[in-house]
Design a protein around this motif. Structure first.
Motif, mmCIF file in Angstrom:
data_model
loop_
_atom_site.group_PDB
_atom_site.id
_atom_site.type_symbol
_atom_site.label_atom_id
_atom_site.label_comp_id
_atom_site.label_asym_id
_atom_site.label_seq_id
_atom_site.Cartn_x
_atom_site.Cartn_y
_atom_site.Cartn_z
ATOM 1 N N VAL A 1 18.591 47.617 80.100
ATOM 2 C CA VAL A 1 17.134 47.600 80.038
ATOM 3 C C VAL A 1 16.642 46.396 79.234
ATOM 4 O O VAL A 1 15.669 45.728 79.608
ATOM 5 C CB VAL A 1 16.601 48.913 79.437
ATOM 6 N N LEU A 2 17.301 46.104 78.126
ATOM 7 C CA LEU A 2 16.880 44.968 77.301
ATOM 8 C C LEU A 2 16.996 43.642 78.045
ATOM 9 O O LEU A 2 16.292 42.682 77.725
ATOM 10 C CB LEU A 2 17.709 44.912 76.016
ATOM 11 N N ALA B 1 16.122 43.224 81.085
ATOM 12 C CA ALA B 1 15.055 43.149 82.084
ATOM 13 C C ALA B 1 13.947 42.211 81.610
ATOM 14 O O ALA B 1 13.683 42.085 80.411
ATOM 15 C CB ALA B 1 14.488 44.543 82.349
ATOM 16 N N GLU B 2 13.286 41.572 82.562
ATOM 17 C CA GLU B 2 12.234 40.600 82.225
ATOM 18 C C GLU B 2 10.849 41.227 82.304
ATOM 19 O O GLU B 2 9.891 40.620 82.788
ATOM 20 C CB GLU B 2 12.346 39.379 83.136
ATOM 21 N N VAL B 3 10.734 42.449 81.834
ATOM 22 C CA VAL B 3 9.451 43.154 81.765
ATOM 23 C C VAL B 3 9.322 43.731 80.360
ATOM 24 O O VAL B 3 10.313 43.810 79.611
ATOM 25 C CB VAL B 3 9.374 44.292 82.813
ATOM 26 N N PRO B 4 8.123 44.145 79.937
ATOM 27 C CA PRO B 4 7.982 44.781 78.624
ATOM 28 C C PRO B 4 8.885 45.991 78.492
ATOM 29 O O PRO B 4 9.049 46.775 79.437
ATOM 30 C CB PRO B 4 6.499 45.176 78.577
ATOM 31 N N VAL B 5 9.450 46.165 77.319
ATOM 32 C CA VAL B 5 10.378 47.260 77.046
ATOM 33 C C VAL B 5 9.960 47.963 75.755
ATOM 34 O O VAL B 5 9.662 47.300 74.754
ATOM 35 C CB VAL B 5 11.830 46.761 76.927
ATOM 36 N N LEU B 6 9.958 49.280 75.781
ATOM 37 C CA LEU B 6 9.771 50.090 74.580
ATOM 38 C C LEU B 6 11.090 50.751 74.222
ATOM 39 O O LEU B 6 11.721 51.394 75.077
ATOM 40 C CB LEU B 6 8.687 51.145 74.803
ATOM 41 N N TRP C 1 9.695 49.278 80.874
ATOM 42 C CA TRP C 1 10.751 50.262 80.677
ATOM 43 C C TRP C 1 10.565 50.964 79.326
ATOM 44 O O TRP C 1 10.139 50.337 78.342
ATOM 45 C CB TRP C 1 12.141 49.610 80.665
ATOM 46 N N VAL C 2 10.916 52.233 79.321
ATOM 47 C CA VAL C 2 11.079 53.007 78.078
ATOM 48 C C VAL C 2 12.540 53.414 78.016
ATOM 49 O O VAL C 2 13.063 54.017 78.963
ATOM 50 C CB VAL C 2 10.184 54.261 78.061
ATOM 51 N N VAL C 3 13.209 53.104 76.910
ATOM 52 C CA VAL C 3 14.630 53.408 76.814
ATOM 53 C C VAL C 3 14.951 54.025 75.464
ATOM 54 O O VAL C 3 14.392 53.627 74.443
ATOM 55 C CB VAL C 3 15.494 52.134 77.041
ATOM 56 N N GLY C 4 15.812 55.044 75.475
ATOM 57 C CA GLY C 4 16.342 55.556 74.215
ATOM 58 C C GLY C 4 16.127 57.016 73.897
ATOM 59 O O GLY C 4 17.003 57.619 73.258
#
Length: 479
Positions: A318-319, A321-326, A302-305
């Motif tokens: 989004v935070l 979620a159990e996947v990489p997050v930017l 995910w990309v968030v923001g």
């Protein structure tokens, strides 16, 4: 890959090497490389006017021995000794034997000699120096700035910090820095990098550890990281990146983040947020969802923001979620620090200096003056990979132990929306399976190249940068 090592590491390697070499041999290696670089700058050595600014350290000795070599080739060499009683005895004797002369640092004589010089060698302070120039060196620095001489720094410019890249006081600006054995972090990190000019590395035979304090990727390093679809790949196997960005006020941020993501190696891009119509109008291949992140479908990152405004609920979702997050832009302001630290999947944060200052609770000037310390502190505090944007983009791994510096940027990237493109690109590389520090590093590298290609010496917009990512990618893999 270019690597940089701390003063402590360099000193230890020098001691080990000197124990195996005849006395003075290591300094002669350095002086030979320095003299060769000076000769290249001068073009014609015979009849040229060279001034050595000599301090009390070993790099003052390097300057004196290099000056002796130039004098033997017919240059008129003058040495200004800032601490005559502590000048390197062997180097000073060699210079005098070669016909060089010594000029006192006091009075106007030294400044007059500098004013007539074709080349000035800065051997005032070595890599162990801290703080700015001492008061007795400032008039000489003023004279150098007024002169038309080319300035060559010995190992690093005097007045800059070798380990941190900080400039705490007055420093002498070089056109060329001749550094020995390895790069020092201050030669790669602003604000010190700005004082170094071009950097020439002279191999003097140091044996250094495999793990460096700072790394700068090159084309071959990035090419090995970039994802290549296999014959059996489909869009889902290549990875799907989710973009939670944009708002009614900032729909363009969503469009630009999606633009970066579509060019980043993932097989598909899912978008959630209020800018769906704008995204579809520009990129009809995007998978747009009307629900929140939980209802968007499966993603690998995910990309968030970017342009999110005050949508703290989406950031929190989004935070979780159990996947990489930017996390970028407004997401950095809205994210709970505890939620970031609690994540088990990789997290990438991409602040600029102002956002980093807010996260650290300091003034922006403190971050800009100590970028290396700031990126390490953020990475340690949040347990995340941190990409600190700016004149020098730095990437610190989670915890802050390893740091990379991006060498490809351009000042033309300081344009609205450029960071949104970078976030989408990095998020896509995360979805394609790259580790967090590699995804951030490769994205910064490609983004910097794309900025150069888009600008080509003239202003460029963020959408121009996004359009050039494919060309940057090709230039890397075909090098």
């Amino acid at each position: 890959m270019r690597t940089a090592y701390s003063v402590e590491t360099v000193r230890a390697a020098e001691r080990e090497l000197m124990a195996r070499l005849p006395e003075g041999a290591l300094m002669q290696r350095a002086a030979a490389g320095l003299a060769a670089a000076c000769a290249d700058v001068l073009g014609r050595v015979y009849g040229s006017r060279v001034v050595l600014l000599v301090g009390s350290g070993d790099n003052g000795g390097d300057a004196l021995y290099a000056g002796a070599r130039l004098a033997r080739r017919g240059a008129g060499v003058s040495a200004v000794l800032l601490a005559p009683e502590r000048a390197h005895g062997g180097g000073l004797a060699a210079l005098r034997r070669a016909g060089g002369r010594v000029v006192g640092a006091d009075g106007g004589g030294a400044e007059a000699v500098v004013g007539r010089a074709d080349l000035v060698v800065d051997g005032i302070v070595g890599i162990g120096g801290t703080g700015g120039l001492r008061p007795n060196a400032v008039p000489l620095a003023d004279a150098v700035e007024r002169s038309r001489a080319v300035v060559v720094a010995v190992d690093l410019p005097s007045g800059v910090d070798a380990d941190t890249g900080e400039v705490r006081g007055r420093a002498l600006r070089a056109d060329l820095t001749v550094t020995f054995g390895t790069h020092k972090p201050g030669l790669l990190v602003d604000p010190a990098r700005e004082y170094a000019g071009s950097v020439r590395l002279v191999d003097i035979g140091l044996e250094l550890p495999a793990s460096a304090e700072l790394e700068a990727l090159q084309h071959a390093d990035v090419a090995r990281m970039l994802p290549v679809p296999a014959a059996e790949s489909d869009k889902y196997r290549r990875g799907v990146v989710g973009i939670a960005a944009g708002s009614a006020r900032y729909p363009g941020a969503a469009v630009l983040a999606v633009a970066g993501a579509l060019r980043g190696g993932a097989g598909a891009v899912r978008y959630v947020g209020p800018a769906g119509q704008a995204v579809i109008a520009r990129f009809p291949e995007t998978l747009v969802s009307d629900g929140g992140p939980k209802h968007a479908g499966r993603v690998q990152s995910w990309v968030v923001g970017p342009g999110a405004g005050d949508d703290a609920a989406t950031v929190a979702e989004v935070l979780a979620a159990e996947v990489p997050v930017l996390i970028d832009a407004d997401g950095l302001r809205l994210a709970e620090a505890s939620a970031v630290r609690a994540r088990r999947a990789p997290t990438v944060m991409t602040p600029h200096a102002g956002e980093a200052a807010a996260l650290l609770g300091v003034e922006r000037e403190e971050v800009e003056g100590g970028r290396l310390a700031a990126v390490r502190e953020l990475a340690g505090r949040y347990g995340a990979t941190v990409l600190l944007k700016g004149s020098t983009t730095l990437i610190a791994s989670a915890g802050g132990a390893a740091v990379r510096v991006n060498p490809t940027g351009t000042s033309w990237l300081a344009t609205a929306g450029s960071g949104d493109v970078l976030s989408g690109l990095a998020g896509s590389l995360l979805a394609a399976g790259l580790p967090a520090v590699d995804a951030a590093s490769a994205a910064a590298y490609l983004h910097g190249l794309a900025g150069r290609f888009a600008a080509d010496g003239a202003p460029a917009g963020a959408h121009d940068v996004a359009e050039e990512i494919a060309g940057a990618w090709r230039s890397v893999v075909r090098a």
